[in-house]
Design a protein around this motif. Structure first.
Motif, short mmCIF file in Angstrom:
data_model
loop_
_atom_site.label_atom_id
_atom_site.label_comp_id
_atom_site.label_asym_id
_atom_site.label_seq_id
_atom_site.Cartn_x
_atom_site.Cartn_y
_atom_site.Cartn_z
N LEU A 121 5.77 -2.84 -10.72
CA LEU A 121 5.16 -1.95 -11.70
C LEU A 121 4.28 -0.98 -10.93
O LEU A 121 3.38 -1.40 -10.20
N ALA A 122 4.54 0.32 -11.07
CA ALA A 122 3.80 1.34 -10.32
C ALA A 122 3.00 2.22 -11.28
O ALA A 122 3.40 2.43 -12.44
N SER A 123 1.89 2.72 -10.80
CA SER A 123 1.03 3.63 -11.57
C SER A 123 0.68 4.82 -10.69
O SER A 123 0.30 4.65 -9.52
N LEU A 124 0.80 6.02 -11.24
CA LEU A 124 0.54 7.25 -10.50
C LEU A 124 -0.61 8.01 -11.13
O LEU A 124 -0.76 8.04 -12.37
N ARG A 125 -1.39 8.66 -10.28
CA ARG A 125 -2.46 9.54 -10.75
C ARG A 125 -2.56 10.75 -9.84
O ARG A 125 -2.47 10.60 -8.61
N PRO A 126 -2.80 11.93 -10.41
CA PRO A 126 -2.97 13.11 -9.57
C PRO A 126 -4.37 13.18 -8.99
O PRO A 126 -5.33 12.74 -9.62
N ILE A 127 -4.47 13.72 -7.79
CA ILE A 127 -5.77 13.98 -7.16
C ILE A 127 -5.98 15.49 -7.15
O ILE A 127 -5.17 16.23 -6.58
N HIS A 128 -7.05 15.95 -7.79
CA HIS A 128 -7.31 17.38 -7.92
C HIS A 128 -8.30 17.85 -6.85
O HIS A 128 -9.29 17.17 -6.57
N ARG A 129 -8.02 18.99 -6.28
CA ARG A 129 -8.95 19.65 -5.38
C ARG A 129 -8.89 21.14 -5.68
O ARG A 129 -7.81 21.72 -5.70
N GLY A 130 -10.07 21.70 -5.90
CA GLY A 130 -10.12 23.14 -6.21
C GLY A 130 -9.40 23.48 -7.49
O GLY A 130 -8.83 24.57 -7.64
N GLY A 131 -9.41 22.53 -8.44
CA GLY A 131 -8.78 22.79 -9.73
C GLY A 131 -7.28 22.62 -9.73
O GLY A 131 -6.63 22.86 -10.76
N GLN A 132 -6.68 22.19 -8.63
CA GLN A 132 -5.23 22.02 -8.56
C GLN A 132 -4.90 20.62 -8.02
O GLN A 132 -5.71 20.00 -7.35
N VAL A 133 -3.71 20.18 -8.36
CA VAL A 133 -3.26 18.88 -7.84
C VAL A 133 -2.91 19.04 -6.36
O VAL A 133 -2.05 19.85 -6.00
N ALA A 134 -3.59 18.25 -5.52
CA ALA A 134 -3.36 18.33 -4.08
C ALA A 134 -2.54 17.15 -3.58
O ALA A 134 -1.81 17.26 -2.59
N GLU A 135 -2.67 16.02 -4.26
CA GLU A 135 -1.96 14.81 -3.87
C GLU A 135 -1.71 13.98 -5.12
O GLU A 135 -2.34 14.18 -6.16
N VAL A 136 -0.82 13.02 -4.98
CA VAL A 136 -0.64 11.99 -6.01
C VAL A 136 -0.82 10.64 -5.33
O VAL A 136 -0.26 10.40 -4.26
N ILE A 137 -1.64 9.80 -5.94
CA ILE A 137 -1.87 8.47 -5.40
C ILE A 137 -1.23 7.44 -6.31
O ILE A 137 -1.25 7.59 -7.54
N GLY A 138 -0.61 6.44 -5.73
CA GLY A 138 0.06 5.42 -6.51
C GLY A 138 -0.25 4.03 -6.02
O GLY A 138 -0.59 3.83 -4.86
N SER A 139 -0.16 3.08 -6.91
CA SER A 139 -0.31 1.68 -6.54
C SER A 139 0.74 0.89 -7.30
O SER A 139 1.17 1.28 -8.38
N ALA A 140 1.16 -0.21 -6.71
CA ALA A 140 2.22 -1.01 -7.31
C ALA A 140 1.94 -2.49 -7.12
O ALA A 140 1.32 -2.89 -6.14
N VAL A 141 2.40 -3.29 -8.08
CA VAL A 141 2.27 -4.74 -8.00
C VAL A 141 3.64 -5.36 -8.27
O VAL A 141 4.49 -4.79 -8.94
N ASP A 142 3.81 -6.55 -7.74
CA ASP A 142 5.07 -7.28 -7.89
C ASP A 142 5.15 -7.89 -9.29
O ASP A 142 4.28 -8.65 -9.69
N ILE A 143 6.18 -7.54 -10.04
CA ILE A 143 6.36 -8.09 -11.39
C ILE A 143 7.69 -8.83 -11.49
O ILE A 143 8.25 -8.98 -12.58
N SER A 144 8.21 -9.28 -10.35
CA SER A 144 9.51 -9.95 -10.34
C SER A 144 9.51 -11.17 -11.27
O SER A 144 10.47 -11.38 -12.01
N ASP A 145 8.43 -11.95 -11.24
CA ASP A 145 8.37 -13.12 -12.10
C ASP A 145 8.39 -12.72 -13.57
O ASP A 145 9.05 -13.37 -14.39
N ARG A 146 7.66 -11.65 -13.90
CA ARG A 146 7.62 -11.23 -15.30
C ARG A 146 8.98 -10.74 -15.76
O ARG A 146 9.45 -11.07 -16.85
N ILE A 147 9.67 -9.97 -14.93
CA ILE A 147 11.00 -9.46 -15.28
C ILE A 147 11.97 -10.62 -15.46
O ILE A 147 12.79 -10.64 -16.39
N LYS A 148 11.86 -11.59 -14.57
CA LYS A 148 12.73 -12.76 -14.68
C LYS A 148 12.51 -13.46 -16.00
O LYS A 148 13.48 -13.84 -16.69
N LYS A 149 11.25 -13.63 -16.39
CA LYS A 149 10.96 -14.29 -17.66
C LYS A 149 11.39 -13.45 -18.85
O LYS A 149 11.84 -13.98 -19.87
N GLU A 150 11.24 -12.12 -18.74
CA GLU A 150 11.68 -11.25 -19.82
C GLU A 150 13.19 -11.35 -20.02
O GLU A 150 13.69 -11.37 -21.17
#
Length: 691
Positions: A369-398
């Motif tokens: 499961l990944a989540s993205l957020r924009p990083i703004h500098r000078g009023g504009q998006v300069a980068e995107v930062i993301g983080s992710a976690v392992d959800i293999s067990d949850r998917i298996k159960k689903e």
């Protein structure tokens, strides 16, 4: 004068008040300010005049007078320090040397506490100096030093580098300060080896968060050398010889002018220290990212292409990737084309400024499961930062839950038997929301009894803020006759609130009309808490990234946790760090590994192979994988699968190795079993062929 007469004079020196203390200042090599003094005893002998400690301290130790003299020194130094404070002198740390006999007195700690109480000196303004020789009995000295530290007293290790202590003993000592012996300082400009030793001691102290003091500074050139290598404090005759209290106060302000006059400018010193702090913080952040359980990544957009600028974390390695395969690459360079195109769609949304873009993905059998957020500098998006976690067990159960739902629809006759024993929440309701059936797990999760559920409306138990969502998704399911997934809050019997995740599936009659609705769900309160922590962690990292880009001042740490064996070894194979999981898998506590050779735990038959793999890693500067047998605490051996990754310094030289390992003994046993079976089959085939 004979030795016997000197001993006789020494015994009466305290009563005749012939001892006095002189004070040598310690200066902050960046600011030039005097931060403390070292109290040094002198004996005003009636016939021989002023004697330094070398003339009488050895005799005092032989005649058991050293403890009495040491107590006098400590009390006098504390009294003087408090008197200076009361007179308005800038607060100074008073350093007092200890002898072996004095330190190991049974009531020494209590004696120090009494003197501090009598003189009124705050413990944090007292520093007690020990020598390396005194640390040889590490088991005996550590408890004493810890008691002194608990009082608030600072501990310094004098004459560092010329004594008998090992680095193992050194890391066990609860010290605040190390003092580089003057023999190294005196020759640091003439002998490259001495210069290297001085630099190494300074670097070691900073890595261990210990202040470093250089003793015996006697020239401007030595001062500048120490400043260039970021030594914290210094003392020596270049600043001042040990002085009586009155002379010290007279010379105080002149001494504080020396560094600004003869040393490196304060602004340049601050700049060098900031550079070192920034480099250290970057290294710590990189290490933290590497060992986090999930994965953190950043990307930017160049000429319409998304380029990854950062990617690290345990999840990345579980996917079978390394940072080198991702950083500087577009998605299609390490992902299948279909997955890369899908991922780019989410990147587009985040780059357009959308906050909290989340998606699920799969790579090499690992769901995340990944989540993205924009990083703004000078009023504009300069980068995107993301983080992710392992959800293999949850998917298996689903998936298991989805299959179970289909199975229940197809085989209604077996429905109740399965649901009565299910740990998941299973319910059937009509299209108006009246519960026709609720599995026993409802009572376990929500409390109360069965009468609370069956025959009653489900909606009153839904959190008021989620009612609109529930009705909207119900209407959607009725109109589309398709399953819907949703998350909502449920109010328990005790009025507490929990989170649920569920799938609503319409049960159709033979003519295609909705007869009822099957709902399968489970409590996800803990997951919601973890997701909130993930968002908070992501926000903290985003804040760190923005501050680093704008001010480059500081970073925060991201927590790590792993079930595998994780450790760090140096180029000699000495274990610098071993995760707590070593004790769970191998039976040895982490302390049994740290400071010892990793090769000690390798099976003799595998030793050459392991060393060859280790050498190849250093030579090829790349990750290596191998299997080997490791010794357990009970004397048995387990098969271990290891991945080692080199750690480079700023010159791209391999300086350490990070390894991740896991127990594969069961897998080996299964392989051996199959090999034996195949051998038997082959033998039987051969015999049949002969007959």
């Amino acid at each position: 004068m004979g030795l016997q007469q000197l001993e006789k004079d020494l015994r009466g020196a305290l009563e005749r008040q012939e001892f006095q203390l002189h004070y040598q200042p310690k200066l902050d090599l960046a600011s030039g300010k005097i931060t403390g003094v070292e109290a040094l005893i002198r004996w005003e002998h009636p016939l021989q005049g002023l004697l330094t400690p070398t003339h009488f301290i050895p005799l005092a130790e032989e005649t058991n007078l050293i403890s009495l003299i040491g107590e006098w020194v400590l009390r006098t130094a504390c009294t003087q320090s408090k008197a200076w404070q009361d007179a308005g002198v800038p607060t100074l740390i008073m350093a007092v040397n200890l002898s072996v006999a004095q330190l190991y007195q049974p009531d020494f700690v209590e004696s120090v506490e009494n003197i501090l109480h009598e003189t009124g000196l705050v413990p944090s303004y007292l520093e007690l100096e020990i020598t390396e020789y005194m640390t040889m009995e590490i088991i005996k000295i550590v408890p004493i030093l810890r008691r002194l530290k608990n009082i608030g007293i600072k501990i310094s290790l004098d004459d560092f580098g010329i004594g008998y202590s090992s680095l193992f003993n050194f890391k066990e000592l609860p010290i605040d300060i190390i003092k580089i012996d003057q023999s190294f300082v005196n020759n640091c400009l003439m002998d490259l080896k001495d210069a290297t030793i001085v630099k190494a001691i300074i670097a070691l102290g900073h890595e261990l968060n210990v202040e470093v003091v250089a003793e015996g500074i006697e020239s401007k050139e030595q001062l500048i050398f120490l400043q260039q290598n970021l030594c914290d404090l210094g003392q020596g005759y270049f600043f001042s010889k040990p002085l009586p209290p009155s002379e010290f106060l007279v010379a105080f302000h002149q001494i504080e002018k020396i560094i600004s006059r003869d040393g490196i400018p304060a602004a340049l010193c601050r700049e060098k220290r900031l550079q070192e702090a920034l480099y250290k913080t970057k290294q710590e952040l990189a290490d933290t990212l590497r060992y986090q359980q999930g994965m953190t990544f950043k990307l930017t957009r160049l000429d319409g292409k998304y380029i990854h600028t950062l990617c690290d974390g345990e999840l990345l390695y579980r996917m079978g990737l390394t940072p080198e395969q991702v950083v500087g690459k577009e998605p299609h360079e390490f992902l299948p084309l279909h997955d890369a195109e899908r991922k780019s769609q989410y990147y587009n949304r985040a780059w357009s400024g959308e906050e909290n873009v989340t998606y699920e993905g799969q790579y090499n059998g690992i769901w995340y499961l990944a989540s993205l957020r924009p990083i703004h500098r000078g009023g504009q998006v300069a980068e995107v930062i993301g983080s992710a976690v392992d959800i293999s067990d949850r998917i298996k159960k689903e998936r298991e839950a989805s299959l179970l739902t289909q199975y229940l629809v197809e085989q209604e006759s077996k429905y109740r038997l399965i649901t009565e024993n299910s740990q998941d929440l299973i319910a059937i309701m009509d299209t108006n929301g009246v519960l026709q059936y609720a599995s026993p797990s409802h009572i376990r999760v929500f409390g109360g009894d069965a009468s609370q559920f069956e025959g009653n409306y489900a909606f009153p138990m839904v959190h008021p803020d989620d009612l609109a969502l529930i009705r909207e998704r119900r209407d959607e399911m009725i109109s589309t006759k398709a399953s819907v997934r949703l998350e909502w809050r449920f109010v328990k019997v005790d009025e507490t609130c929990i989170w649920l995740e569920g799938i609503g599936t319409p049960i159709l009659t033979s003519d295609g009309k909705i007869d009822s609705i099957l709902v399968t769900g489970r409590e996800i309160t803990e997951r919601k808490i973890q997701e909130q922590k993930l968002r908070e962690s992501e926000q903290r990292y985003r804040d760190i990234s923005e501050r680093l880009a704008e001010k480059e001042e500081k970073y925060r740490f991201i927590a790590e946790n792993t079930q595998d064996l994780v450790g760090v070894v140096d180029m000699e194979g000495i274990v610098l760090y071993a995760s707590p999981s070593h004790e769970l898998v191998l039976g040895f506590p982490s302390s049994e590994f740290e400071g010892n050779s990793a090769f000690y735990f390798v099976h003799p038959d595998d030793l050459a192979h392991v060393k060859r793999q280790f050498d190849d890693m250093v030579t090829l500067e790349s990750t290596f994988d191998f299997e080997w047998r490791c010794k357990k605490a009970d004397g048995s051996w387990v098969y271990i699968e290891t991945r080692g990754t080199p750690i480079f310094d700023e010159n791209r030289k391999v300086v350490k190795c990070v390894y991740g390992s896991r127990d594969i003994s069961e897998r080996k046993k299964e392989l051996l079993l199959w090999t034996e079976k195949l051998s038997i089959v082959g033998l039987a085939t051969g015999v049949a062929g002969c007959t």
